[in-house]
Write an enzyme that holds these catalytic residues in place. Structure first.
Site, mmCIF file in Angstrom:
data_model
loop_
_atom_site.group_PDB
_atom_site.id
_atom_site.type_symbol
_atom_site.label_atom_id
_atom_site.label_comp_id
_atom_site.label_asym_id
_atom_site.label_seq_id
_atom_site.Cartn_x
_atom_site.Cartn_y
_atom_site.Cartn_z
ATOM 1 N N ARG A 250 1.236 -1.198 0.175
ATOM 2 C CA ARG A 250 0.214 -0.070 -0.061
ATOM 3 C C ARG A 250 1.055 0.709 -0.294
ATOM 4 N NH1 ARG A 250 -4.513 -2.118 -1.876
ATOM 5 N NH2 ARG A 250 -5.491 -3.610 -1.221
ATOM 6 N N LYS A 266 2.234 -4.251 -7.062
ATOM 7 C CA LYS A 266 0.951 -5.337 -7.699
ATOM 8 C C LYS A 266 2.112 -6.227 -7.665
ATOM 9 C CE LYS A 266 -3.255 -3.700 -6.108
ATOM 10 N NZ LYS A 266 -3.973 -4.042 -5.243
ATOM 11 N N THR A 270 1.183 -11.996 -6.842
ATOM 12 C CA THR A 270 0.350 -13.420 -6.546
ATOM 13 C C THR A 270 -0.276 -14.678 -6.222
ATOM 14 O OG1 THR A 270 -0.443 -11.130 -7.614
ATOM 15 C CG2 THR A 270 -2.208 -13.056 -7.772
ATOM 16 N N GLU A 377 -9.430 -1.693 4.404
ATOM 17 C CA GLU A 377 -10.426 -1.342 4.262
ATOM 18 C C GLU A 377 -10.951 -1.626 5.348
ATOM 19 O OE1 GLU A 377 -12.534 -3.650 0.848
ATOM 20 O OE2 GLU A 377 -13.594 -2.810 1.310
HETATM 21 CA CA LIG Z 1 -6.675 -5.966 -6.833
HETATM 22 MG MG LIG Z 2 -0.336 -9.130 -6.829
#
Ligand SMILES: [Ca+2]
Ligand SMILES: [Mg+2]
Ligand SMILES: [Ca+2]
Ligand SMILES: [Mg+2]
Ligand code: NI
Lengths: 433, 433
Positions: A250, A266, A270, A377
């Protein structure tokens, strides 16, 4: 519909009931070559071995194609198309059925059972597809809204385009890894004091490491460059679904993302679950998604309103000291756009998708804090910590293990589940500074 | 340094002088299998045929690896590493040198000349690499500034992060195509009246179709996931450069890109030149890039200040009625960040790059309108048309052919050129609405 019963022992509560039959890629210590299997109860049925021993003797349509089961990815099998996936799944269900019409195939063939039915705990699962391109969408509207409120306030939380098209961005295919792969805390460039006028970034191990609870869909049917896929055909271009954890940095994200979107925040990893649940298996769990109060353009308009799936999703966080807590419960229904809509939009300019391409949904959150699909969140941008036993977290610490679980249905003998996708945070490398 | 002279006839002004030796993938009507070649003058030297006929008899280091020349992509050759690329290029130069030490290899071997030296006009060139992931950067600072002025005014034209890191985004690998591939005008979702309060998008053939003048770099050396590439090693992880046209749908882009960046505006096609110019061939043309007035973090700090290349770049536009005009002249020096810096940044979070991955520079513009690398800049967002003979353009029309040319050097007998990358706009499909 009563659950399908099997002569084979499938534990009650298994994600891999006879109603499921998900596909994956496995290897074992005695046979290290990667090959296709389906999960059933707490076993994998090795389809290479099954095919080699006349397992498909009663299914003539697959016989010319049996080499696909010896491939190290599902790409070749997936490319055969949804009608073939359907008949293969149904045939395997019929082979395992209590009163199977084909008892000699497996039920009465203890030699083949020994050879082809591998205990899952002795099996290594690999990435199910060779992924050419990976695209991550942002169609979990509650997540988009909650993040938007944090950045722009409630009035402008959703951008004007949000309800007109499935917002997405190209992701990084090379760093998609199977469940269980450790995730190293990345270094990255970020602002240690984002609110300071003077922008003085550092390159250091990141502090705000997060997960994102998502679903992923694999493409089985390619479209030619220049030729959009009509919305009515889009679902049949999909092979099946997995759970996906879009690990996110973040602090990197907030510094880098304007104007071209998330990049290094990112692309360091993943994770996906390794058993791909077929579209057919999910069909009974279709539900309405989030209602769209805008008029949707015809190229995105689906027939019927049940376009997403009632998949119960859960996020567990286990710390290195051993505390464990369920930090979120969510559901696959919390999506504004379906995967077929995402696919139709993705190809709407003529972008060519290929067999094995992966589409992520974006973070799937419900409306209450206990349903939030990421820590950003859940902790309101790192402001409110959550309890994990006697520990507190705002973002992930080294040694934390994040596990997503996803399952459809309530009948413990007929669950259609995804198993889990898990990843543990390793400490950052020492880069000598 | 006097130009290398050859016994072989290389036309004056050829991009493929003996100083160059770029690599590509070719096929011919008599041998349709795709294989590795180098360009020399107006010929391609078929390295599969050359290797099979003892062409490499005097270069023992390559002999165990000669199968790489029969591959349908450069991935396997590139993966051998920069020291091997260097010796192979130097050896080929020595074979073609006027006073070659190896006259029997080719100079006096007319049978092999006939077999392996293919006129370029009889050769079909293919995509040089199997591209796993494609990333487009945004490091042409003049372009970023000009676009920023249009959207935010001169004071805020560049975002605060711009001079601290090479801004980039993940692109679409599947739609990267070789020079000559026609580009179909896409349909897309966009606002016909962007300034109207009411946002009423349509799905229709786009109006604002643009090119982007870029360079591309291919990765030859992979890095492991989780392990950043140090800046001092980054250049050796690159194989070579091509020209790249990042076709762009400006009407789609302005509607879709907030908050996650360009997506469908860019994924319908990206064209690249087919002969990859090696890093070694470009070495004599290293120059300073655009000066960065911010302090650069150590992980991005390169030794020396000559980090980009003096590549003369040109954009020609030829219309269907046959008008032709050079619409831009630019130069590879107009970059704020070098490719090694882009690569180091890309891997800084541990993202794993793989052999064959493609990095785009972003649009390369000079400061004057005649040096602008895309029509968006050149026409000030579509406001000022440019003349092509007796025609006018703000964006591309059907039938327009866009050709980029790139070349290093001034000595007509020692040019290191890229040839061209060209693409012609086909009319939109009739989607029946
Ligand atoms: Ca995403
Ligand atoms: Mg990722
Ligand atoms: Ca670009
Ligand atoms: Mg493009
Ligand atoms: Ni067993």
């Amino acid at each position: 519909m009563p659950p399908l019963r099997s002569w084979f022992s499938i534990p009650r509560g298994s994600h891999f009931s006879l109603a499921n039959i998900p596909f994956g890629i496995v290897s074992t210590s005695s046979n290290k070559s990667q090959r296709v299997a389906v999960a059933i109860g707490d076993h994998a049925l090795d389809l290479e071995a099954f095919a080699a021993n006349n397992g498909f003797s009663a299914l003539s349509t697959i016989q010319p194609h049996q080499a696909v089961f010896s491939e190290p990815s599902l790409n070749a099998f997936a490319a055969l198309g949804r009608p073939i996936h359907s008949v293969v799944r149904k045939y395997i269900q019929s082979v395992f059925a209590e009163n199977t019409d084909f008892p000699n195939v497996l039920k009465n063939n203890s030699a083949l059972q020994t050879q082809a039915l591998l205990p899952l705990k002795e099996v290594q699962c690999h990435l199910p597809f060779k992924i050419g391109d990976y695209t991550d969408f942002f169609v979990g509207m509650n997540h988009a809204y909650n993040c938007g409120v944090m950045f722009r306030g409630p009035a402008n939380a959703l951008n004007p385009n949000y309800k007109h098209l499935p917002v997405g961005y190209h992701g990084r295919a090379s760093s998609v890894v199977p469940s269980g792969t450790p995730i190293r805390r990345p270094h990255g460039q970020f602002l240690p004091n984002p609110s300071s006028e003077e922008k003085a970034p550092v390159y250091a191990p990141i502090n705000r490491l997060d997960y994102e609870l998502e679903l992923g869909a694999f493409v089985c049917k390619p479209n030619k460059m220049g030729e959009p896929v009509p919305i009515g055909e889009a679902e049949d271009n999909l092979f099946g679904l997995v759970m996906l954890n879009d690990w996110s940095a973040r602090d990197v994200q907030s510094w880098e993302y304007i104007p071209l979107g998330p990049f290094n925040a990112k692309n360091f990893g993943t994770s996906i679950s390794t058993w791909v649940v077929l579209m057919d298996a999910l069909e009974p769990f279709k539900v309405k998604g989030i209602e769209n109060d805008k008029e949707v353009l015809p190229y995105l308009k689906q027939k019927g309103d049940k376009t997403v799936y009632d998949i119960q999703l859960k996020v567990d966080l286990k710390t290195n000291p051993g505390n464990l807590s369920t930090v979120a419960n969510s559901n696959g229904r919390h999506l504004l756009w379906s995967f077929p809509q995402c696919l139709a939009h993705h190809t709407s300019t003529g972008c060519n998708l290929q067999t094995g391409d992966l589409l992520g949904s974006g973070t799937i959150s419900g409306t209450s804090p206990e349903e939030h699909g990421c820590l950003l969140e859940r902790t309101e941008g790192g402001k409110k910590s959550i309890k994990i036993g006697n520990e507190e977290r705002v973002f992930l610490k080294d040694g934390d293990e994040v596990t997503f679980t996803g399952v459809c249905g309530a009948d413990e003998e007929a669950l259609v589940g995804f198993g889990t996708v898990t990843g543990r945070i390793e400490p950052a490398l020492n880069l000598g500074h």
